[in-house]
Motif scaffolding. Structure first.
Motif, PDB file in Angstrom:
ATOM      1  N   ALA A   1      -5.414  -4.200   3.261  1.00 30.28           N
ATOM      2  CA  ALA A   1      -6.479  -3.371   3.839  1.00 30.28           C
ATOM      3  C   ALA A   1      -6.180  -3.051   5.300  1.00 30.28           C
ATOM      4  O   ALA A   1      -6.452  -1.945   5.778  1.00 30.28           O
ATOM      5  CB  ALA A   1      -7.826  -4.083   3.707  1.00 30.28           C
TER       6      ALA A   1
ATOM      7  N   ARG B   1      -3.604  -0.333   5.295  1.00 32.46           N
ATOM      8  CA  ARG B   1      -4.235   0.940   4.914  1.00 32.46           C
ATOM      9  C   ARG B   1      -5.004   1.514   6.108  1.00 32.46           C
ATOM     10  O   ARG B   1      -4.922   2.705   6.397  1.00 32.46           O
ATOM     11  CB  ARG B   1      -5.176   0.701   3.728  1.00 32.46           C
TER      12      ARG B   1
ATOM     13  N   GLU C   1      -4.376   5.071   7.862  1.00 33.06           N
ATOM     14  CA  GLU C   1      -5.482   6.036   7.948  1.00 33.06           C
ATOM     15  C   GLU C   1      -5.702   6.496   9.384  1.00 33.06           C
ATOM     16  O   GLU C   1      -5.895   7.687   9.638  1.00 33.06           O
ATOM     17  CB  GLU C   1      -6.778   5.403   7.420  1.00 33.06           C
TER      18      GLU C   1
ATOM     19  N   VAL D   1       0.803  -1.233   0.000  1.00 34.39           N
ATOM     20  CA  VAL D   1       0.000   0.000   0.000  1.00 34.39           C
ATOM     21  C   VAL D   1       0.830   1.275   0.000  1.00 34.39           C
ATOM     22  O   VAL D   1       0.285   2.356  -0.172  1.00 34.39           O
ATOM     23  CB  VAL D   1      -1.021   0.039   1.181  1.00 34.39           C
TER      24      VAL D   1
END
Ligand code: GDP
Ligand code: CA
Length: 319
Positions: free
Chosen positions: A305, A308, A312, A22
């Protein structure tokens, strides 16, 4: 972006693979690896966690097993057994042996573990800067009581030979108190834009790294947000013996108890699995922003994910 991650073996390595998926090519990932699992066998220095990260990110890992080399053969082990030379309980394949021979040869020639790790990574190209937590010898021992009485055994003996079947009474990172962080470790932490705790074992992987004097202080003083991911899902480790070693330090095997064990002075954010959404409130009540997201590294997409989500959350707590 400069990302620093503290990592043990399988949980750390698999997460790092997702993280690499990512980030952009301009981002730099520095991994501070646990060396408390290191063990001397057959006159060789074996660094299981560093090697798991190196092989996993370098494409040489035995995927299903999670440790050791793919397409391994076992001739040396069989020959050692024929000589009656043990231990037999620790699996070192032929290809893996070569890594430990190169490492031990370089250490004997006077290179530091950081230099040796860098040299091994020239071949494996893990795509991250892999630093051992320390160049000094640190060895995690576990106090147990069994038919042979109360004694301390090497962490590998506890886990690999005894399968963590007896309770761990205490975890002792022998040598940690006088170890120095390896060159570059404190500098990387201070210069980081984000610091991540992958879902590695909080006691014998990340806890051991934090036990090297100066590292915990550097992480807690760092300008970067520190975000961790829970290795505990639904009240149990996804694999391994985290519940046993957490019990030894008086911490429940729950996603929220692990966050509180690290504490708000270290963590700026914590991810729990969606199964543990009920734990979010307790973590936030302790002053640690927390989100519930899927945390099972079932495949590359699921792992990416997770990475990520961690980045975030780091952005959210930064602003
Ligand atoms: P080790 O040195 O090989 O034991 O590896 P680490 O310390 O890096 O990671 C071990 C931890 O990874 C264990 O406590 C597991 O619960 C955790 N773990 C393994 N797979 C997963 C997964 O898919 N998701 C999460 N959240 N944790 C995982
Ligand atoms: Ca380990």
């Amino acid at each position: 972006m400069r990302i620093v991650a503290l990592a043990g073996g399988i949980g750390g390595a698999r997460f790092l693979r997702g993280l690499k998926d990512v980030v952009t090519p301009e981002d730099e990932i520095t991994v501070i690896g646990n060396t408390g699992d290191d063990i001397h066998l057959f006159g060789l220095k074996v660094c299981p966690d560093l090697d798991t990260v190196m092989y996993t990110l370098g494409g040489g890992i035995h995927e299903e097993q999670g440790w050791g080399r793919a397409d391994e053969t076992w001739s040396v082990k069989a020959e050692m057994k024929a000589y009656g030379v043990g231990p037999e309980w620790f699996g070192l394949g032929d290809k893996d042996f070569a890594t430990h021979i190169v490492r031990s040869q370089m250490l004997t020639a006077g290179y530091s573990l950081s230099q040796v790790t860098e040299a091994l990574c020239v071949r494996w190209k893990p795509g991250v800067r892999l630093l051992p937590m320390s160049d000094d010898r640190v060895e995690t021992h576990v106090r147990i009581t069994d038919s042979e009485g109360t004694r301390a055994v090497h962490f590998q003996e506890y886990w690999v030979r005894l399968h963590a079947a007896v309770d761990a009474e205490a975890i002792i990172p022998v040598g940690a108190d006088t170890a120095k962080p390896a060159p570059g470790v404190l500098e990387a932490i201070a210069a980081a834009d984000v610091i991540l705790f992958p879902p590695s074992n909080p006691v014998v992987s990340i806890g051991t790294i934090l036990a090297v004097p100066g590292i915990r202080q550097a992480v807690s003083a760092a300008a970067a947000p520190v975000v961790g991911l829970s290795p505990i899902i639904g009240g149990a480790p996804v694999r391994g013996m985290a519940d046993k070693v957490l019990a030894a330090v008086g911490v429940a095997a729950t996603a929220d108890a692990v966050a509180l064990h690290y504490g708000a002075d270290l963590l700026d954010g914590w991810l729990v699995d969606t199964q543990d959404a009920g734990a979010v409130a307790a973590v936030e009540a302790a002053g640690i922003p927390c989100r519930a997201v899927p945390l099972l590294m079932t495949d590359a997409d699921a792992t990416a994910a997770m990475a990520r989500a961690a980045l975030e959350l780091a952005e959210q707590v930064r602003s």
